[in-house]
Design a protein around this motif. Structure first.
Motif, PDB file in Angstrom:
ATOM      1  N   GLY A 268       7.747   6.030   1.452  1.00 17.53           N
ATOM      2  CA  GLY A 268       8.397   4.759   1.795  1.00 17.53           C
ATOM      3  C   GLY A 268       8.481   3.878   0.558  1.00 17.53           C
ATOM      4  O   GLY A 268       7.563   3.871  -0.268  1.00 17.53           O
ATOM      5  N   LEU A 269       9.562   3.142   0.434  1.00 14.52           N
ATOM      6  CA  LEU A 269       9.745   2.275  -0.731  1.00 14.52           C
ATOM      7  C   LEU A 269      10.143   0.873  -0.300  1.00 14.52           C
ATOM      8  O   LEU A 269      10.966   0.707   0.599  1.00 14.52           O
ATOM      9  CB  LEU A 269      10.868   2.813  -1.632  1.00 14.52           C
ATOM     10  CG  LEU A 269      10.683   4.169  -2.276  1.00 14.52           C
ATOM     11  CD1 LEU A 269      11.947   4.535  -3.032  1.00 14.52           C
ATOM     12  CD2 LEU A 269       9.481   4.157  -3.205  1.00 14.52           C
ATOM     13  N   SER A 270       9.570  -0.113  -0.984  1.00 14.53           N
ATOM     14  CA  SER A 270      10.038  -1.484  -0.849  1.00 14.53           C
ATOM     15  C   SER A 270      10.367  -1.949  -2.257  1.00 14.53           C
ATOM     16  O   SER A 270       9.567  -1.745  -3.169  1.00 14.53           O
ATOM     17  CB  SER A 270       8.922  -2.302  -0.197  1.00 14.53           C
ATOM     18  OG  SER A 270       8.896  -3.600  -0.697  1.00 14.53           O
ATOM     19  N   ALA A 271      11.560  -2.514  -2.442  1.00 18.74           N
ATOM     20  CA  ALA A 271      11.941  -2.930  -3.806  1.00 18.74           C
ATOM     21  C   ALA A 271      13.127  -3.879  -3.770  1.00 18.74           C
ATOM     22  O   ALA A 271      13.744  -4.070  -2.722  1.00 18.74           O
ATOM     23  CB  ALA A 271      12.314  -1.709  -4.645  1.00 18.74           C
TER      24      ALA A 271
ATOM     25  N   ALA B  42       8.483   1.698   6.715  1.00 17.78           N
ATOM     26  CA  ALA B  42       9.716   2.485   6.616  1.00 17.78           C
ATOM     27  C   ALA B  42       9.390   3.973   6.735  1.00 17.78           C
ATOM     28  O   ALA B  42      10.068   4.719   7.450  1.00 17.78           O
ATOM     29  CB  ALA B  42      10.411   2.189   5.294  1.00 17.78           C
ATOM     30  N   ALA B  43       8.345   4.409   6.040  1.00 17.54           N
ATOM     31  CA  ALA B  43       7.951   5.819   6.089  1.00 17.54           C
ATOM     32  C   ALA B  43       7.507   6.199   7.498  1.00 17.54           C
ATOM     33  O   ALA B  43       7.912   7.240   8.034  1.00 17.54           O
ATOM     34  CB  ALA B  43       6.826   6.078   5.084  1.00 17.54           C
ATOM     35  N   LEU B  44       6.709   5.332   8.130  1.00 19.81           N
ATOM     36  CA  LEU B  44       6.205   5.625   9.478  1.00 19.81           C
ATOM     37  C   LEU B  44       7.345   5.635  10.503  1.00 19.81           C
ATOM     38  O   LEU B  44       7.388   6.490  11.396  1.00 19.81           O
ATOM     39  CB  LEU B  44       5.146   4.595   9.879  1.00 19.81           C
ATOM     40  CG  LEU B  44       3.815   4.697   9.131  1.00 19.81           C
ATOM     41  CD1 LEU B  44       2.959   3.459   9.379  1.00 19.81           C
ATOM     42  CD2 LEU B  44       3.048   5.946   9.553  1.00 19.81           C
ATOM     43  N   ALA B  45       8.288   4.699  10.364  1.00 23.07           N
ATOM     44  CA  ALA B  45       9.423   4.642  11.296  1.00 23.07           C
ATOM     45  C   ALA B  45      10.235   5.925  11.193  1.00 23.07           C
ATOM     46  O   ALA B  45      10.653   6.496  12.204  1.00 23.07           O
ATOM     47  CB  ALA B  45      10.283   3.420  10.989  1.00 23.07           C
ATOM     48  N   ALA B  46      10.465   6.395   9.972  1.00 19.43           N
ATOM     49  CA  ALA B  46      11.254   7.622   9.793  1.00 19.43           C
ATOM     50  C   ALA B  46      10.539   8.805  10.437  1.00 19.43           C
ATOM     51  O   ALA B  46      11.159   9.637  11.099  1.00 19.43           O
ATOM     52  CB  ALA B  46      11.487   7.889   8.313  1.00 19.43           C
TER      53      ALA B  46
ATOM     54  N   VAL C 207      12.322   6.887   2.140  1.00 21.75           N
ATOM     55  CA  VAL C 207      12.888   5.878   3.035  1.00 21.75           C
ATOM     56  C   VAL C 207      12.788   4.498   2.395  1.00 21.75           C
ATOM     57  O   VAL C 207      11.692   4.059   2.017  1.00 21.75           O
ATOM     58  CB  VAL C 207      12.150   5.853   4.391  1.00 21.75           C
ATOM     59  CG1 VAL C 207      12.953   5.062   5.409  1.00 21.75           C
ATOM     60  CG2 VAL C 207      11.913   7.259   4.893  1.00 21.75           C
ATOM     61  N   PHE C 208      13.920   3.830   2.277  1.00 22.99           N
ATOM     62  CA  PHE C 208      13.944   2.466   1.763  1.00 22.99           C
ATOM     63  C   PHE C 208      13.740   1.518   2.940  1.00 22.99           C
ATOM     64  O   PHE C 208      14.195   1.787   4.049  1.00 22.99           O
ATOM     65  CB  PHE C 208      15.283   2.188   1.071  1.00 22.99           C
ATOM     66  CG  PHE C 208      15.313   0.903   0.292  1.00 22.99           C
ATOM     67  CD1 PHE C 208      14.444   0.704  -0.776  1.00 22.99           C
ATOM     68  CD2 PHE C 208      16.204  -0.107   0.614  1.00 22.99           C
ATOM     69  CE1 PHE C 208      14.469  -0.482  -1.504  1.00 22.99           C
ATOM     70  CE2 PHE C 208      16.229  -1.299  -0.106  1.00 22.99           C
ATOM     71  CZ  PHE C 208      15.366  -1.484  -1.165  1.00 22.99           C
TER      72      PHE C 208
END
Lengths: 49, 611
Positions: B5-8, B343-347, B64-65
């Motif tokens: 997961g990425l946040s940016a 984001a990673a968990l949702a995917a 996942v963004f």
């Protein structure tokens, strides 16, 4: 091209085709601003985007 | 299945890696690049996560963004369209950023990922929604099978407040409040107006609130925000500038309060304190009304919180105290960094139908200790390079020496195990002190943290001893709940002391743990559990044997304006540039008076300044 295809698909999915003329005008104007100004730094106290 | 997961590209860039729904690693980029709230691509955080798992980016199934850039662009365009011709100046400043960077985030993400793995396929890149990412970060690691999820922040794409229902592996959206009506932005508007930096000064405003009275709360309710019985709200946009201008508030807002925004270098006045208290009280009202209405409407007894507003630990404490919910769980990385994890968990759960992981511990966050750790050999190598003098100790010696130092009134650095994910230091990258001493608070604020003297410090208390010190009806392992100090611990103020107003109140001892008792007799509690951080638990237990108190002062290991330390080098530099007495790093003890300062080897940290 990928970008334009995705943007088009996005507007169709969101039923926001009415945004298209606005986007075109804004992009033209925006493009002009970018061309004239050249800086991509936003001086906002807090950017909401 | 590995998911990154990425946040940016907004605030607090971060990376989080999960394997089959289990969290393996998570870290904020600011800790590596040493720029607070760093917004760029989190290259070093991604590298760390992969290293921790012993894999490469090619082994990762999905990236996942945490939000959808096109939706954000849609909101931006529609906002400018709605306010046109107002906002032209803002538009002129915003458009270059979008046309040059933000609109092409997918390309930028792909390029950055290809710098790490040249054959990265853009088809492996997914995009979650901002508030869904927050909600997933709050629900999936929580201990609840079924819960309501409330996420509130400044703004993501359109939503500023979302209510969702989590059940098993599914999350279902129920309702939303959209931009520009935002509780987070209202709080930030007051952060700006009282002279603090938006997006980092909100904690200061919350800390300042108990010094004031809520004298402006009615004015805020009458003019700025309309709160319905169910806690939903609308802001009166005539008073705000953030849709179309470069600032948060406008002249009409200034006229309403009879002055303009405080300049950051100007003195904090009673009015600033009253404004802080007033907006805090309005925020609590919205959160409580909304929580109560949701409880009535859906009849579900568990609530999960995330989003920047969930870092308002005072409001969280009131929510817990209200007894509205049987279970309350708050994501420790409730801000945008936590979006990477969500984001990673949702995917995994929604897109790939992965089942929920049953957590053996109290939740799935592993105490939020999800960042890098260093072995003693690595630490020694680094300290040798820096010319540090240290003493290796075994574990019981280390705990004993550190506890004795605290009991003797010394302030120590404590660098142990994996770094925390989220804004709070929880005993892995902490500065610790004696809560009994009336001078600890101002000493730590002025000589170690180089920050404003009014800011309170938080206690780390043995979970089993919590009730002796605080009226807190729940565990608080992530320091996200503020609770009152028990009546038995309090000290009543004398006649003369009660007359003292403003920031001078900070010098009054209000309990027998004055260093962690705020002016309203409250404390932002961290309960320490032997299963999540045994060494930290052992330290406080030893301190209790020596002093009779199962509680210590815990503040983050950094100075003002600098991110929390990540590596032994960061820790040593911070240690040498502050008045800290000792440093306990891995199995090593460093004493300040034994160190020889060699400016060539230890460059000064960011000099303390205003932030």
């Amino acid at each position: 091209m990928d970008f334009l295809r995705e943007l088009w698909a996005f507007m169709r999915a969101r039923k926001k085709l009415w945004l298209l003329p606005i986007i075109i005008v804004l992009l033209l104007l925006g493009g002009l601003i970018v061309f004239v100004q050249g800086s991509a730094l936003a001086p906002f106290i807090y950017t909401i985007f | 299945m590995w998911i990154l997961g990425l946040s940016a590209y907004y605030h607090d860039s971060a990376a989080a890696l999960i394997r089959d729904g289990e969290i393996v690693a998570a870290a904020q980029e600011e800790r590596f690049c040493r720029v607070k709230h760093y917004p760029g691509f989190p290259t070093q955080a991604v590298r760390y996560c992969l290293r921790e798992a012993g894999i490469t980016l090619d082994d990762v199934d999905w990236v996942v963004f945490y939000e959808k850039p096109f939706l954000k662009f849609e909101r931006l365009l529609e906002t400018y369209h709605a306010f046109a011709p107002l906002g032209f100046r803002s538009y002129v400043k915003a458009m270059p950023v979008w046309l040059k960077e933000k609109l092409f985030q997918k390309r930028e993400l792909t390029q950055s990922l290809r710098a790490l793995a040249p054959h990265f396929d853009a088809k492996r890149l997914l995009f979650s929604e901002h508030h869904l990412s927050h909600a997933a970060s709050a629900f999936y690691p929580s201990p609840f099978e079924r819960a309501l999820i409330l996420t509130m922040d400044g703004v993501g794409e359109w939503a500023t407040t979302s209510v969702m229902m989590g059940e098993g592996r599914l999350i279902r959206p129920l309702k939303e409040i959209h931009f520009p009506h935002s509780l987070g932005l209202l709080y930030s508007a007051f952060t700006y107006f009282t002279g603090f930096k938006v997006n980092s000064g909100e904690y200061k405003l919350m800390g300042l609130a108990p010094y004031g009275e809520p004298v402006y709360a009615d004015l805020i309710r009458q003019h700025l925000i309309e709160i319905e019985g169910d806690g939903s709200f609308r802001l009166n946009m005539r008073y705000f500038d953030y849709c179309t201008g470069l600032t948060m508030t406008n002249r009409r807002f200034d006229r309403l309060f009879g002055r303009g925004p405080r300049r950051s270098e100007a003195e904090i006045t009673q009015m600033d304190m009253d404004l802080a208290r007033s907006i805090q009280s309005v925020t609590e009202e919205v959160v409580l009304k909304m929580a109560a209405a949701l409880r009535r409407e859906y009849g579900i007894g568990n609530l999960c919180l995330a989003g920047g507003v969930a870092l308002n630990s005072v409001a969280n404490g009131k929510l817990l105290q209200s007894g509205l919910y049987d279970g309350l769980w708050i994501q420790p990385a409730a801000g945008d960094a936590g979006g990477a994890l969500g984001a990673a968990l949702a995917a995994y759960h929604l897109e790939h139908a992965g089942e929920r992981v049953q957590h053996e511990a109290r939740d799935g966050m592993r105490g939020a200790y999800l960042g890098p750790a260093f072995t003693d050999a690595e630490i020694m190598r680094e300290l040798d390079r820096l010319g540090a003098r240290y003493h290796p100790l075994n574990e019981s010696e280390l705990v004993d020496r550190a506890a004795r130092a605290i009991a003797d009134g010394k302030v120590i650095g404590w660098f142990q195990g994996r770094m925390e994910f989220g804004p709070r230091a929880l005993g892995a990258r902490s500065i610790l002190g004696d809560p009994r001493s009336p001078v600890t608070q101002s000493l730590m604020n002025l000589k170690i943290k180089y920050r404003e003297s009014f800011r309170p410090f938080a206690p780390s208390v043995l979970s089993e001893d919590c009730a002796e010190y605080f009226d807190l009806a729940s565990d608080s392992p992530y320091m996200l709940l503020v609770a009152p100090v028990t009546a038995a611990r309090r000290r009543e103020l004398g006649e003369a002391e009660r007359g003292i107003r403003g920031l001078d109140q900070v010098h009054l001892a209000r309990s027998n743990i004055p260093a962690v008792t705020h002016v309203d007799y409250s404390a932002r509690v961290q309960t320490v559990h032997a299963d999540t951080h045994p060494l930290y638990h052992a330290l406080i237990s030893r301190f209790k044997q020596l002093s009779g108190y199962g509680v210590i002062v815990n503040t983050s290991f950094n100075v003002r304006g600098e991110p929390i330390v990540c590596t032994p080098q960061d820790a040593f530099r911070c240690f040498m540039n502050t008045a800290m007495d000792e440093l306990y790093i891995g199995g090593l003890r460093l004493i300040k008076t034994e160190q020889i300062i060699d400016p060539d080897r230890v460059p000064p940290a960011v000099l303390p300044g205003l932030d």
